[in-house]
Scaffold this active site. Structure first.
Site, PDB file in Angstrom:
ATOM      1  N   ASP A  13       0.812  -1.228   0.000  1.00 34.97           N
ATOM      2  CA  ASP A  13       0.000   0.000   0.000  1.00 34.97           C
ATOM      3  C   ASP A  13       0.838   1.268   0.000  1.00 34.97           C
ATOM      4  OD1 ASP A  13      -2.444  -1.478   0.172  1.00 34.97           O
ATOM      5  OD2 ASP A  13      -1.895  -1.891   2.234  1.00 34.97           O
ATOM      6  N   LYS A  16       1.655   2.160  -5.001  1.00 35.39           N
ATOM      7  CA  LYS A  16       2.222   1.627  -6.244  1.00 35.39           C
ATOM      8  C   LYS A  16       1.276   1.819  -7.421  1.00 35.39           C
ATOM      9  CE  LYS A  16       2.754  -2.473  -4.468  1.00 35.39           C
ATOM     10  NZ  LYS A  16       2.439  -2.178  -3.056  1.00 35.39           N
ATOM     11  N   GLY A  40      -4.740  -4.648  -3.763  1.00 38.32           N
ATOM     12  CA  GLY A  40      -5.734  -3.651  -4.123  1.00 38.32           C
ATOM     13  C   GLY A  40      -4.989  -2.415  -4.570  1.00 38.32           C
ATOM     14  N   HIS A  41      -4.974  -2.164  -5.859  1.00 34.56           N
ATOM     15  CA  HIS A  41      -4.275  -0.991  -6.387  1.00 34.56           C
ATOM     16  C   HIS A  41      -5.300   0.080  -6.742  1.00 34.56           C
ATOM     17  CE1 HIS A  41      -0.467  -3.435  -7.587  1.00 34.56           C
ATOM     18  NE2 HIS A  41      -0.523  -3.154  -6.305  1.00 34.56           N
ATOM     19  N   GLN A 223       1.887  -5.941  -3.094  1.00 35.01           N
ATOM     20  CA  GLN A 223       2.332  -6.013  -1.699  1.00 35.01           C
ATOM     21  C   GLN A 223       3.687  -5.286  -1.552  1.00 35.01           C
ATOM     22  OE1 GLN A 223       1.257  -9.419  -3.043  1.00 35.01           O
ATOM     23  NE2 GLN A 223      -0.751  -8.653  -2.577  1.00 35.01           N
TER      24      GLN A 223
END
Ligand code: IMP
Ligand code: MG
Length: 422
Positions: A13, A16, A40-41, A223
């Site tokens: 988080d 990225k 989760g991007h 990650q």
């Protein structure tokens, strides 16, 4: 811009998604190489917010090829709904997305086992996303996994799934959990297999052809370094190699074809899930959560927060071979009077300038801080290095110096335009 590996230099988080989206402008291909839909991007584009889990963020730009590489674990049902969701938002997914034949699949029994094991661990739980990631990689290593190439071969898939469900139902029963219906899982997965078939290909061959044509590839990490199965704070990690080497094994592109490694880090530190976080600080967490920031994109959990940890980022720089830094979320510190940065740890009367491998020792580590004066000015409108308050510039320079790589990007908000190239 050549072939670039982008990694998270902290606990995930780091922002990225946004940096990948910005760098994608000058890339031809974007590849995911590890992890699964635990990621989760978040990408903000033209006033809309997109959260991507399996599909590379490059999908949001026209004329970019996106690849889900062999190192990823894919829940095909969730991939279908991600594609559908993006299509509904008007994103074209046709001829610009490829899925590796040799990527392993995540099944409902993986998710169920993930939950059961977490439950059994009680207070020692990892705090996983419960997406079945660990058990799926476990099956891959145990050579009991089922791959995309099997999913699109109906006969083979049926017989493999029969065996897998039979075995896993026994395990689930031992946990006291409900067994799965072969019929239901089979129907769901076969439907997803038919839907995904046009995307499935030999991505190693595809990527090498692109390399020969001189195309630029961006390897998007998911990650972060300290969640790496080998280099993270085991067992409080995810089950893949989140560090730079994972981009090679997870794509089939060898190390000497890689040109640079970009490490993304926040101007402070966050972590979701359990495990040591030496600079964790309740005031920093309250401040950020009060600003409506730092809630997980996949699970919605409030993230744990703390000051920037340069011992950790220096270590990340080392194991990833980070050449360039992207520091995100500068605006999160806009109101802080005195900013602290961890420059060492103290435990058992000793000082550490590296991250100890013993998790129990790391839990006991007390940060040694250096203080920096806050800039106390909103930075979200800054577009160039000169627009940043002098104290923010000094802070960024210090982070780069302490981490040991060149500062390349500073980000002052979620928008593409809120990106400063240094
Ligand atoms: P898993 O990957 O779901 O098995 O979770 C293992 C650990 O990694 C937990 O602490 C999760 O919170 C963390 N984790 C997994 N994916 C992400 C991510 O994309 N961002 C931040 N933490 C993650
Ligand atoms: Mg995330």
């Amino acid at each position: 811009m050549a072939n670039t590996i982008l990694v998270g230099a902290q606990w995930g988080d780091e922002g990225k998604g946004k940096i990948i989206d910005v760098l994608t402008e000058s890339a031809d291909i974007v590849v995911r190489t590890q992890g699964g839909n635990n990621a989760g991007h978040t990408v903000h584009m033209l006033g809309k917010k997109y959260i991507l889990h399996l599909i590379p963020s490059g999908i949001l730009r026209k004329k970019k090829t996106c690849v889900i590489g062999n190192g990823v674990v894919v829940d095909p049902v969730s991939l279908v709904s991600e594609i559908e969701g993006l299509r509904k938002l008007g994103i074209k997914i046709d001829g610009n997305l490829y899925l590796s034949e040799t990527a392993h699949l995540v099944f409902p029994y993986h998710r169920e086992l993930d939950s059961q094991r977490e439950h059994l661990k009680g207070k020692n739980k990892i705090g996983t996303t419960k997406r079945g990631i660990g058990p799926a990689y476990g099956d891959k290593a145990a050579r009991t996994g089922v791959r995309v190439i099997d999913l699109v071969n109906p006969e083979r898939f049926r017989s493999q799934l029969e065996t897998r469900i039979r075995e896993n139902n026994e395990v689930l029963k031992a946990f006291g959990a409900k067994p799965l219906s072969f019929k239901q899982v089979h129907a769901e997965y076969r439907a997803a297999g038919d839907y995904l078939k046009p995307f499935v290909t030999n991505t190693v061959v595809l990527l090498h052809a692109a390399v020969r044509r001189g195309e630029d590839i961006l390897f998007e990490g998911a990650q972060g370094t300290f969640l790496d199965i080998d280099h993270g704070t085991y067992p409080f990690v995810t089950s893949s190699n989140t560090t730079a080497g994972g981009a090679c094994t997870g794509s089939g592109i060898p190390p000497h074809r890689m040109d640079r490694v970009v490490g993304v880090m926040k101007a402070y530190t966050t972590r979701v899930g359990e495990g040591p976080l030496p600079t964790e600080n309740a005031e920093v967490a309250d401040m950020l959560h009060g600003m409506g920031r730092e809630f997980g994109a996949t699970t919605g959990r409030p993230r744990r927060c703390g000051w920037f940890d340069s011992v950790a980022t220096r270590h990340a720089c080392m194991v990833n071979g980070i050449d360039e830094l992207a520091v995100t979320n500068m605006d999160g510190l806009d109101s802080v009077e005195t900013i602290q940065v961890c420059i060492g740890y103290r435990a058992n009367g000793k000082r550490f300038d590296y991250v100890p491998n013993d998790v129990e020792l790391l839990y006991r580590c007390q940060p040694v801080y250096a203080e920096f004066p806050g800039w106390r000015t909103p930075t979200h409108q800054a577009r160039t290095w000169k627009d940043l308050p002098p104290k923010a510039r000094s802070y960024l320079k210090a982070l780069a110096e302490l981490t040991g790589a060149k500062l390349a990007i500073a980000s002052v908000g979620p928008g593409r335009e809120q990106t400063i190239f240094v």
